[in-house]
Each structure stands twice: as structure tokens, then as C-alpha cells.
Design an enzyme around this catalytic site. Sequence first.
Site, PDB file in Angstrom:
ATOM      1  CB  THR A 279      50.237  -2.166  -4.018  1.00 32.80           C
ATOM      2  OG1 THR A 279      50.324  -1.829  -5.403  1.00 32.80           O
ATOM      3  CG2 THR A 279      48.941  -2.908  -3.766  1.00 32.80           C
TER       4      THR A 279
ATOM      5  CD  GLU B  81      25.525  -6.936  12.098  1.00 37.05           C
ATOM      6  OE1 GLU B  81      26.495  -7.696  11.888  1.00 37.05           O
ATOM      7  OE2 GLU B  81      24.970  -6.300  11.185  1.00 37.05           O
TER       8      GLU B  81
END
Length: 559
Positions: A165, A383
Amino acid sequence: MSMIENGEIGQVQIQEQDNQILFTNSDNTEIYKTGILEDPYLTQRLYNAGAQFSGEIVEQMSPLLSLLLTWVLPIVIFIGIGQYMSKKLMQRAGGPNSMAFGMGKSNAKVYVKSSEGIKFDDVAGEEEAKENLREIVDYLHNPEKYREVGASMPKGILLVGPPGTGKTMLAKAVAGEADVPFFSMSGSEFVEMFVGMGAAKVRDLFRQAKEKAPCVVFIDEIDAIGKKRDSRVGGNDEREQTLNQLLTEMDGFEENSGVILLAATNRPESLDPALTRPGRFDRRVPVELPDLKGRESILKVHARKIRTAENIDYSAVARMASGASGAELANIVNEAALRTVREGRNTVTQADLEESIEVVIAGYQKKNAILTDKEKLIVAYHEIGHALVAAGQTHSAPVQKITIVPRTSGALGYTMQVKEGDHYLMSKEEIENKIATYTGGRAAEEIVFGSVTTGAANDIEQATRLARAMITRYGMSDELGMVALETVENQYLGGDTSLVCSAETQARVDRRTVELVKKQHQKAVKILTENREKLDELARFLYEKETITGEEFMSILNS
């Protein structure tokens, strides 16, 4: 003696030093050995018996000379070698006043003000953290305006957050902005093999810092030396001594005026309470995963380093990269540039950035992986099952892309959903819908083929984790109520959980988890059964195209 009297001795060798006699028989076919006895006529009797003497009679060495050669001389040689090596090492370390072998000397990297390097403008997406650190830099530049009010800066600032981060980058930005010396060191560099060396390094680091005050000291991964002290047998004495010395330097009898300590960690819960109390680390600055606006800013910062097209929609790319850290976003931009070079172009496009997101999330396309027609059809239905269940529910993120191209991560296909913006709260209905979406692939296999495959393994894992969290952490179970039955450990490093309830309650949690997943699976089966025609049509279209966009999916669904 009998062999001497019978004249049966061939050759003789008397070894007085070893206190033994070697001799052979008259044919020289066998060798005998015996000890030496006091016999002044032995040599004459051997000679009379016709024995042949071999070698010389060696005089036994005096005990004093033996002691000198065996013990004293080697010790003198080793002492001489040690003094020579010590002298050379001291010369390399900086003279006789330097610490032995340089082990007690800190290896901190020192940065002074520089026109080059990372600035705050180069760090995007962490505006709150930058504001906190700007205040520190301003205090180091203009301490008088704070002293007029009576304000004093915190002695320590702790940067906490997940890996990637930008904690270390923020510290480097302080080094780039500040006009004061900046000492940088990793927590693991304090750990030494010998007890006391880490504490000596801490003392040396703060001694250097006090000499150059005002200054900033940065310790990366401070949890290496700052873990909680305990009374367990076999504790790390070296680490505890290092921590005790750090506590003394931060809040000892001397006032460390002008020395501000920055530290970074992604395990704040493991730090010793004495280290994190006010007066030592007064301020904790969270460096969290960036939000939508932050991701867009980070992408633009990294895109300045590459050649990009003018029509790139960074907001759309940032939405697709939901949950990505700053390091992952930098990797996405770099992967897009590499893809551009591979395809022989010199400008990065929107398609490059979108494909690089899939590379970071799911890996590269496996070009050599060839599915059979039946496997490809099963994956297509699987999917489309996810996408159709998501589209058939409210509070679900819209479908962005569906593909059945295998990836290097092991995924045979995936459905990408992209939220319109950042959401920090999830309702019970949204979580249940998400679980139903996870089960949609397995439901499609059951409806169409009447059997199930191993392709739903990851979906089942995700659905189970969400269902268990609803019951144990979010208090969304009518039966068990608002009770915390699970604690999260290492929230910035995967968020491992551990149950804090009885075995009986744990059995009830397991039953409720199974019931919840089963209920949402039945809902997914119902949605797909009601839309069986669209399921077949979309699966055939995906089977032929292998990759379809969210717009193509919705146009067929709504036609």
C-alpha cells in the site's frame, strides 16, 4: 626369550620411544611385537643368536621438550594469528576505537535533502497519510510556530496497513521532502547472533541521530524487534534486549529533542503495548487499500512513466481493479507496457490496461492448454451460470466480461463483475446474493448435464467463507443472534480467523452454514431453470466466441 635361545629370530627393531620391540622369525614370514623389559644383556643375546638389527635405536624425547612442542607452540601460533586478524579487522572498521567487527554499529542508510528522489506528489491514493507526514516535515522546517503555541510533535509515527500500500514509499517521500537527515533501517538488521549486539545497534543509531538532530529515523518492519514480550521458556533474549533499548531511547531519562521516529508494519496487533503507548508511538497512520479515486490517481502517477494513448479512461480501469493495492496497480501499468512491446506497438491503450488487470488477477492465457469440446462446453455453461444468476438478482454488480480461456493461475474461465463505485457496507441481502452467484456455476452444470465437476472448488470455498462470516462475525443468524463467535488475526496479512466458542456452538455454526449455502444454491437453480433458454443461447455464444463483454451478454439477455 625362548626364540632367542632357539635361534629363531630374524630381524629386530627396538623402538624405545614407543616402548616396544618389533621382530620376525628366522624366515621373515611373521612379525611379532612385545614390550621392553629391563634387560641390560638383551642386545648381546640377540647378537649371539644371529639376529639382524633393523633401523636405529631412537632415544626417547624429554618430557619438557614434548610439552613445549605439543601444547605451548600451537597456542602461541594461534594467539599470533588472532592478534594479526584482529588488527586487520580494526583497521577496516575504522581504528582501535571502533566496535569489534562492526557488529554493534548500526547500518542505517543516511539520506540528506536531495533534489531527486520520491516526493509527496509521486505518492497518490493516501491523502490522509500524506497530511499527517506533511505536518511532521513542516515541524522539522519551522519548529518555532509550533513552540509558540506550546505544541510538540509526536515522537513516533507508526504506519500500518496491508503489504503493497506504500508505507515504505511514504517514508521515502518524507526523505525527499525534508531538509533534514533521514536514517533508514530495517527491523531485521537489529537482530544479531550475539545477545546485546541489537541493543548496541539501537544505541549507535540514536547516537548518530542526536548528533544530526533535527532528523527523521525510519525503521521498516518494526515487528521484527517489537513483538510482545512474554514469559514463555526459550524466549528470544536478544530481541527483547533490543526492544528494551528502543523503549529507553524513545522515552528514557534523556529528551530526544528533534528526533522523530517513523516505523512501518503490517502486523500492528503483534507489537508490544509499551511500544505503542502515547509518548512513544503517539500517532498511528493507517495506510489502507486505495479507494476508487485513489486507484485512479495511482494509475495516472505510474502512467506518467510510460507512453500512453490520449483516450484512456482511467476511471474505468480503476473500477475493474477493485481491491488492488498500490504495488498491484504499478504492476498492472507495467504489464500493459510489456504487452504493448510484445505486440510491436509503441503506445499503451485502454485494452492493454484491461488485459493487464486480468493478467495480475488470473495470470497469463495458457495458449497450449487445449480443452476437449465437452470440457469447453461445461466451462461455458458454468461461467454463464454465474453471470445469469448475478443478472437475475438485485444488489449485484454488473457483469463486465466473461471468458473461457484458461489462465496460468489454474482457472479454466472466469466472470468479471465490476461495481459502479466503492461500497464500504454490505447488507445481508447483498451477501446472500453473492453466495447465490458463487453457486450459479455448479447449478448450471447440474441443470444441463445432470452431473457435477471439480470446476466449482474455488466457488464453494468462497461461498462457504462468506456464509460462515455472516454467522460468526456479522451477527446475521436468527438462531445464534448478534454474538461474535470468531476473531480475526493478522487482518492485513490474509485475515486468518479462529473460533472462540464451545464445540456445541461450533456444530450449530456448521449446520447453519450448510443450510445457508444450500438455500442460496436452490435459489440459483430456480433462477437458471426459469431462464433455461437464455442459459443455452448465452452458453452457445460464449462457446463460439470464447470471450464476450458485459454489453454483449446484456444485449442477448434482454433481446
